[in-house]
Design an enzyme around this catalytic site. Sequence first.
Site, PDB file in Angstrom:
ATOM      1  N   LYS A 145      -6.354   2.745  -7.462  1.00 30.51           N
ATOM      2  CA  LYS A 145      -5.199   2.135  -6.794  1.00 30.51           C
ATOM      3  C   LYS A 145      -5.039   0.647  -7.052  1.00 30.51           C
ATOM      4  O   LYS A 145      -6.002  -0.108  -7.074  1.00 30.51           O
ATOM      5  CB  LYS A 145      -5.326   2.341  -5.277  1.00 30.51           C
ATOM      6  CG  LYS A 145      -5.196   3.788  -4.878  1.00 30.51           C
ATOM      7  CD  LYS A 145      -3.753   4.219  -4.815  1.00 30.51           C
ATOM      8  CE  LYS A 145      -3.253   4.017  -3.393  1.00 30.51           C
ATOM      9  NZ  LYS A 145      -1.846   4.405  -3.301  1.00 30.51           N
ATOM     10  N   GLU A 170       4.630  -5.215   0.844  1.00 32.85           N
ATOM     11  CA  GLU A 170       4.702  -4.549   2.154  1.00 32.85           C
ATOM     12  C   GLU A 170       4.648  -5.565   3.286  1.00 32.85           C
ATOM     13  O   GLU A 170       5.348  -5.438   4.295  1.00 32.85           O
ATOM     14  CB  GLU A 170       3.576  -3.525   2.271  1.00 32.85           C
ATOM     15  CG  GLU A 170       3.789  -2.353   1.303  1.00 32.85           C
ATOM     16  CD  GLU A 170       2.503  -1.601   0.988  1.00 32.85           C
ATOM     17  OE1 GLU A 170       1.621  -1.531   1.852  1.00 32.85           O
ATOM     18  OE2 GLU A 170       2.393  -1.081  -0.131  1.00 32.85           O
ATOM     19  N   SER A 207      -7.855  -0.296  -3.260  1.00 36.54           N
ATOM     20  CA  SER A 207      -8.146   0.576  -2.126  1.00 36.54           C
ATOM     21  C   SER A 207      -9.658   0.671  -1.984  1.00 36.54           C
ATOM     22  O   SER A 207     -10.391   0.616  -2.969  1.00 36.54           O
ATOM     23  CB  SER A 207      -7.552   1.960  -2.399  1.00 36.54           C
ATOM     24  OG  SER A 207      -8.264   2.950  -1.690  1.00 36.54           O
ATOM     25  N   HIS A 258      22.808   4.617  -1.883  1.00 33.85           N
ATOM     26  CA  HIS A 258      22.089   5.704  -1.199  1.00 33.85           C
ATOM     27  C   HIS A 258      20.760   5.972  -1.902  1.00 33.85           C
ATOM     28  O   HIS A 258      20.261   7.091  -1.887  1.00 33.85           O
ATOM     29  CB  HIS A 258      22.904   7.003  -1.162  1.00 33.85           C
ATOM     30  CG  HIS A 258      24.285   6.831  -0.643  1.00 33.85           C
ATOM     31  ND1 HIS A 258      24.627   6.997   0.677  1.00 33.85           N
ATOM     32  CD2 HIS A 258      25.424   6.473  -1.281  1.00 33.85           C
ATOM     33  CE1 HIS A 258      25.918   6.772   0.840  1.00 33.85           C
ATOM     34  NE2 HIS A 258      26.427   6.438  -0.334  1.00 33.85           N
TER      35      HIS A 258
END
Length: 458
Positions: free
Chosen positions: A284, A291, A278, A156
């Site tokens: 970043k 992804e 970024s 979980h």
Amino acid sequence: MAKLWDKGYELDAVVERFTVGRDHILDRELIPADAMASIAHARMLARVGIIPDGEAAAIERELRTIAADALRREIAIERADEDGHTVIEARLIERLGDAGKKVHTGRSRNDQVTAATRLYTRAALLDISNAGRRLVELLLRRAQEEARTVMPGRTHLQIAMLSTFGLWLASWAEQLLDDLELLAAVADLNDRSPLGSAASYGTPLPLDREFVADLLGFRGIQNNVLAVQHSRGVLDGRIAEALAGVSTTLGRMAQDLIIFSLPEIGYVRLPEDLCSGSSIMPQKRNPDILELLRARAGTVDGYATQCRNVVRSLPSGYNRDLQDTKEPLMRALAAVEESLIVSETLVSRLTPDRDRMRGALNSEVFATDYAYRLVEEGVPFREAYRRAAAEYRDQAMPDPDEALDRRRSTGTPGTLNLEAARDRLAAVGTRSQAIANRHDAAVAALLGEGVTLRPQSE
Ligand code: ARG
């Protein structure tokens, strides 16, 4: 160039654009495979006495040049050509005259496109199996190195019980082995010759289908000529589904790594050159690679759905609808091969932060261990469970290494049993090698030594 079905009228331009679709682009990938299948077909026509040996030899020579040109991407297919089959036949006729006009004897574009697709797919699946097995091997090697790297295991998404980074790495290796075994099953279905099925119903000519299958290195023919057409699209979908299994595994592994590499968690670090920046936030370093691996799982599954839905309610025999399963199949093959190669770079360059992993262990991780200690002292499990729930916070955290040693049953964090996975890896490798041996020998015999069926990527 005249169409293969030319009967003296012009196709409406809008209809032509619609019906050709992207075939004139996709077929560029298939020309070497198409040429290979046509060489086998021509040799068979000569063997059964339908064309003279000399003509078959001339056809073969020209087809080899066509394949070589296509591999260098020097063959253009225009929309007006309709497809690659047309371009190949037109060139044979241009160079060889009457001999070229005979190559299509006993064949339809329907079995021709299926043969080319299966040969191309066989080559791609072999490359995918190789890349998949390399990744499994890498995961297992890293699992061995990290066998004692303790970390919290999660359920979980919350901290659950003692785990190791080695268990985590080996789990993806074993999941990938499941995926590769399924892929080997669809590779076997793909590895059958469709030639001789013609439009869907065979021909009245004495074609030797087994001889062609043998020349092409297939494990045999696909027997029923109508079943050959029915399996097109269905098989494409099953292959894409099996490929989606691989990309799902890679996507889920990537999802974990997104979490593990969050600065707040910090179990692993991704090297800088694998992360993009970024355009606005100077601090970043984004895990775009992870992804996109996650996204590809959905994309590839979409290709499988596309194939399945195209064939869902087709009547028997060839239907032009089947053209629309070609692109999703080819895209699925390309996407998964690329994902495997990227994953290999990713896994080889991950740096675990062993201290961060160990430091994340707390008494919660060992609450269940505490209950089991009570069980070993003779307390019935349900009672031990209740006592542990009330008492675990007050216990000193046990030594993680000792706790790991206590896990002795097979496949647990203390006893990874990587040999079992290595045995499966060897078995799936043997299976793939058997196809590769036939494939490579057939390509070498028909197109030449050292030739591959897949044009260099553009
Ligand atoms: N591009 C077509 C396909 O992929 C080739 C076969 C065309 N056959 C036909 N009967 N129109 O299916």
